[in-house]
Write a protein that holds these residues in place. Structure first.
Motif, PDB file in Angstrom:
ATOM      1  N   MET A 124       0.800  -1.220   0.000  1.00 16.63           N
ATOM      2  CA  MET A 124       0.000   0.000   0.000  1.00 16.63           C
ATOM      3  C   MET A 124       0.835   1.273   0.000  1.00 16.63           C
ATOM      4  SD  MET A 124      -3.209  -1.035   2.367  1.00 16.63           S
ATOM      5  CE  MET A 124      -4.084   0.439   1.956  1.00 16.63           C
ATOM      6  N   LEU A 125       2.104   1.204   0.354  1.00 18.38           N
ATOM      7  CA  LEU A 125       2.936   2.407   0.392  1.00 18.38           C
ATOM      8  C   LEU A 125       3.034   3.126  -0.949  1.00 18.38           C
ATOM      9  CD1 LEU A 125       5.798   1.506   2.883  1.00 18.38           C
ATOM     10  CD2 LEU A 125       3.956   3.152   3.180  1.00 18.38           C
ATOM     11  N   PRO A 126       3.227   2.422  -2.067  1.00 19.33           N
ATOM     12  CA  PRO A 126       3.265   3.147  -3.340  1.00 19.33           C
ATOM     13  C   PRO A 126       1.959   3.885  -3.647  1.00 19.33           C
ATOM     14  CG  PRO A 126       4.134   0.931  -3.627  1.00 19.33           C
ATOM     15  CD  PRO A 126       3.569   1.005  -2.243  1.00 19.33           C
ATOM     16  N   MET A 127       0.825   3.271  -3.265  1.00 18.55           N
ATOM     17  CA  MET A 127      -0.462   3.938  -3.479  1.00 18.55           C
ATOM     18  C   MET A 127      -0.573   5.197  -2.639  1.00 18.55           C
ATOM     19  SD  MET A 127      -3.304   1.000  -3.676  1.00 18.55           S
ATOM     20  CE  MET A 127      -2.472  -0.151  -2.597  1.00 18.55           C
ATOM     21  N   LEU A 128      -0.135   5.120  -1.404  1.00 22.12           N
ATOM     22  CA  LEU A 128      -0.214   6.289  -0.530  1.00 22.12           C
ATOM     23  C   LEU A 128       0.727   7.396  -1.000  1.00 22.12           C
ATOM     24  CD1 LEU A 128      -0.446   4.522   2.940  1.00 22.12           C
ATOM     25  CD2 LEU A 128      -2.270   5.658   1.672  1.00 22.12           C
ATOM     26  N   ASP A 129       1.906   7.012  -1.493  1.00 27.40           N
ATOM     27  CA  ASP A 129       2.820   8.007  -2.059  1.00 27.40           C
ATOM     28  C   ASP A 129       2.191   8.695  -3.266  1.00 27.40           C
ATOM     29  OD1 ASP A 129       4.816   7.591  -0.206  1.00 27.40           O
ATOM     30  OD2 ASP A 129       5.893   6.131  -1.455  1.00 27.40           O
ATOM     31  N   GLY A 130       1.556   7.902  -4.107  1.00 28.04           N
ATOM     32  CA  GLY A 130       0.942   8.449  -5.311  1.00 28.04           C
ATOM     33  C   GLY A 130      -0.301   9.268  -5.035  1.00 28.04           C
ATOM     34  N   MET A 131      -0.955   8.995  -3.915  1.00 28.35           N
ATOM     35  CA  MET A 131      -2.186   9.717  -3.598  1.00 28.35           C
ATOM     36  C   MET A 131      -1.933  11.211  -3.420  1.00 28.35           C
ATOM     37  SD  MET A 131      -4.748   7.997  -0.979  1.00 28.35           S
ATOM     38  CE  MET A 131      -6.467   8.189  -1.113  1.00 28.35           C
ATOM     39  N   GLY A 132      -0.838  11.555  -2.785  1.00 33.63           N
ATOM     40  CA  GLY A 132      -0.514  12.970  -2.628  1.00 33.63           C
ATOM     41  C   GLY A 132      -0.213  13.628  -3.956  1.00 33.63           C
ATOM     42  N   ALA A 133       0.347  12.856  -4.859  1.00 30.50           N
ATOM     43  CA  ALA A 133       0.684  13.400  -6.174  1.00 30.50           C
ATOM     44  C   ALA A 133      -0.555  13.648  -7.022  1.00 30.50           C
ATOM     45  CB  ALA A 133       1.631  12.448  -6.890  1.00 30.50           C
ATOM     46  N   GLN A 134      -1.669  13.023  -6.696  1.00 30.43           N
ATOM     47  CA  GLN A 134      -2.877  13.216  -7.487  1.00 30.43           C
ATOM     48  C   GLN A 134      -3.422  14.639  -7.377  1.00 30.43           C
ATOM     49  OE1 GLN A 134      -3.471  11.123  -9.675  1.00 30.43           O
ATOM     50  NE2 GLN A 134      -2.203   9.523  -8.827  1.00 30.43           N
ATOM     51  N   PHE A 135      -2.966  15.375  -6.401  1.00 30.69           N
ATOM     52  CA  PHE A 135      -3.410  16.754  -6.252  1.00 30.69           C
ATOM     53  C   PHE A 135      -2.756  17.672  -7.286  1.00 30.69           C
ATOM     54  CE2 PHE A 135      -4.579  14.947  -2.221  1.00 30.69           C
ATOM     55  CZ  PHE A 135      -5.821  15.520  -2.006  1.00 30.69           C
ATOM     56  N   LYS A 136      -1.827  17.145  -8.045  1.00 28.41           N
ATOM     57  CA  LYS A 136      -1.155  17.961  -9.060  1.00 28.41           C
ATOM     58  C   LYS A 136      -2.143  18.512 -10.072  1.00 28.41           C
ATOM     59  CE  LYS A 136       3.338  15.754  -8.869  1.00 28.41           C
ATOM     60  NZ  LYS A 136       4.346  15.005  -9.602  1.00 28.41           N
ATOM     61  N   SER A 137      -3.132  17.716 -10.468  1.00 24.38           N
ATOM     62  CA  SER A 137      -4.076  18.219 -11.472  1.00 24.38           C
ATOM     63  C   SER A 137      -4.862  19.413 -10.930  1.00 24.38           C
ATOM     64  CB  SER A 137      -5.019  17.114 -11.949  1.00 24.38           C
ATOM     65  OG  SER A 137      -5.798  16.621 -10.896  1.00 24.38           O
ATOM     66  N   SER A 138      -5.159  19.409  -9.626  1.00 21.13           N
ATOM     67  CA  SER A 138      -5.805  20.590  -9.037  1.00 21.13           C
ATOM     68  C   SER A 138      -4.870  21.778  -9.043  1.00 21.13           C
ATOM     69  CB  SER A 138      -6.246  20.314  -7.600  1.00 21.13           C
ATOM     70  OG  SER A 138      -7.400  19.531  -7.579  1.00 21.13           O
ATOM     71  N   ILE A 139      -3.605  21.530  -8.794  1.00 26.46           N
ATOM     72  CA  ILE A 139      -2.624  22.615  -8.824  1.00 26.46           C
ATOM     73  C   ILE A 139      -2.534  23.186 -10.233  1.00 26.46           C
ATOM     74  CG2 ILE A 139      -0.155  23.135  -8.600  1.00 26.46           C
ATOM     75  CD1 ILE A 139      -0.137  21.076  -6.273  1.00 26.46           C
ATOM     76  N   TYR A 140      -2.544  22.306 -11.259  1.00 29.88           N
ATOM     77  CA  TYR A 140      -2.516  22.792 -12.633  1.00 29.88           C
ATOM     78  C   TYR A 140      -3.740  23.659 -12.916  1.00 29.88           C
ATOM     79  CZ  TYR A 140       0.801  18.897 -13.177  1.00 29.88           C
ATOM     80  OH  TYR A 140       1.830  18.023 -13.040  1.00 29.88           O
ATOM     81  N   GLY A 141      -4.910  23.204 -12.468  1.00 39.22           N
ATOM     82  CA  GLY A 141      -6.130  23.966 -12.681  1.00 39.22           C
ATOM     83  C   GLY A 141      -6.115  25.302 -11.968  1.00 39.22           C
ATOM     84  N   ILE A 142      -5.609  25.318 -10.746  1.00 39.19           N
ATOM     85  CA  ILE A 142      -5.533  26.572  -9.980  1.00 39.19           C
ATOM     86  C   ILE A 142      -4.537  27.532 -10.621  1.00 39.19           C
ATOM     87  CG2 ILE A 142      -4.808  27.569  -7.765  1.00 39.19           C
ATOM     88  CD1 ILE A 142      -6.011  25.003  -6.458  1.00 39.19           C
ATOM     89  N   MET A 143      -3.398  27.000 -11.087  1.00 40.92           N
ATOM     90  CA  MET A 143      -2.415  27.862 -11.747  1.00 40.92           C
ATOM     91  C   MET A 143      -3.001  28.471 -13.022  1.00 40.92           C
ATOM     92  SD  MET A 143       1.246  25.903 -10.980  1.00 40.92           S
ATOM     93  CE  MET A 143       1.382  25.360 -12.606  1.00 40.92           C
ATOM     94  N   ALA A 144      -3.729  27.665 -13.789  1.00 44.43           N
ATOM     95  CA  ALA A 144      -4.361  28.192 -15.010  1.00 44.43           C
ATOM     96  C   ALA A 144      -5.427  29.226 -14.653  1.00 44.43           C
ATOM     97  CB  ALA A 144      -4.978  27.045 -15.823  1.00 44.43           C
ATOM     98  N   PHE A 145      -6.175  28.957 -13.593  1.00 45.53           N
ATOM     99  CA  PHE A 145      -7.208  29.898 -13.141  1.00 45.53           C
ATOM    100  C   PHE A 145      -6.588  31.244 -12.789  1.00 45.53           C
ATOM    101  CE2 PHE A 145      -9.618  31.840  -9.679  1.00 45.53           C
ATOM    102  CZ  PHE A 145     -10.913  31.855 -10.214  1.00 45.53           C
ATOM    103  N   LEU A 146      -5.511  31.211 -12.017  1.00 46.16           N
ATOM    104  CA  LEU A 146      -4.844  32.446 -11.624  1.00 46.16           C
ATOM    105  C   LEU A 146      -4.197  33.146 -12.822  1.00 46.16           C
ATOM    106  CD1 LEU A 146      -3.219  31.295  -8.279  1.00 46.16           C
ATOM    107  CD2 LEU A 146      -5.220  32.764  -8.568  1.00 46.16           C
ATOM    108  N   LEU A 147      -3.589  32.373 -13.703  1.00 47.81           N
ATOM    109  CA  LEU A 147      -2.940  32.938 -14.876  1.00 47.81           C
ATOM    110  C   LEU A 147      -3.945  33.606 -15.810  1.00 47.81           C
ATOM    111  CD1 LEU A 147      -0.241  33.138 -16.495  1.00 47.81           C
ATOM    112  CD2 LEU A 147      -0.983  31.044 -17.650  1.00 47.81           C
ATOM    113  N   MET A 148      -5.072  32.954 -16.043  1.00 48.87           N
ATOM    114  CA  MET A 148      -6.054  33.475 -16.984  1.00 48.87           C
ATOM    115  C   MET A 148      -6.919  34.583 -16.393  1.00 48.87           C
ATOM    116  SD  MET A 148      -5.370  31.991 -19.768  1.00 48.87           S
ATOM    117  CE  MET A 148      -6.746  32.393 -20.793  1.00 48.87           C
ATOM    118  N   ASN A 149      -6.989  34.652 -15.082  1.00 47.39           N
ATOM    119  CA  ASN A 149      -7.760  35.755 -14.483  1.00 47.39           C
ATOM    120  C   ASN A 149      -6.871  36.975 -14.428  1.00 47.39           C
ATOM    121  OD1 ASN A 149     -10.363  35.019 -14.072  1.00 47.39           O
ATOM    122  ND2 ASN A 149      -9.960  33.989 -12.167  1.00 47.39           N
TER     123      ASN A 149
END
Length: 149
Positions: A124-149
């Protein structure tokens, strides 16, 4: 700072797809606005797409400056205005999708193991490590939101 930059770089297919989608939308919106946001196109919209019929042209009595700018805006400009919200939603979708996949994998590990719980931890450790990385897509969306606003 270096740690943050390392975190933002996509490391798997799902993250890469969401990064490319959001990045592609931002770049395409910028290019489309650069190409289409011209006085000629605004005049066409002002004349209601009919050059020869002045009776349907807009006039100053149609509202405030904001309303008039919305009326003459090209489709590219309207898309660019909506894009920050779209990017944010796509980013959140990627995060929820990644978390759902990780939780599904964790459930299958727990369901299919007859051994003790200590032997499940390495699986389960690899899954838990990867779970934190799944927030990257939200970070990409937030960065685009800030950039385009």
């Amino acid at each position: 700072m270096l740690e943050t930059l390392k975190f933002i770089i996509p490391v798997d297919l799902l993250q890469g797809c969401f990064f490319l989608i959001i990045f592609g939308l931002v770049i395409s919106a910028c290019v489309l606005v650069f190409v289409n946001a011209k006085q000629k196109n605004w005049e066409i919209n002002w004349k209601n797409n009919t050059k020869d019929d002045p009776t349907d042209d807009l006039n100053m009595g149609h509202g405030s400056i904001m309303e008039l700018s919305e009326i003459v805006a090209t489709k590219s400009e309207k898309f660019a205005e909506a894009l920050p919200n779209i990017a944010l939603i796509i980013g959140l979708l990627g995060t929820f999708l990644g978390i759902g996949i990780a939780l599904n994998s964790a459930a299958s590990v727990l369901r299919n193991t007859d051994a003790d719980y200590l032997s499940m931890i390495p699986k389960m450790l690899p899954m838990l490590d990867g779970m934190g990385a799944q927030f990257k897509s939200s970070i990409y969306g937030i960065m685009a939101f800030l950039l385009m606003n």
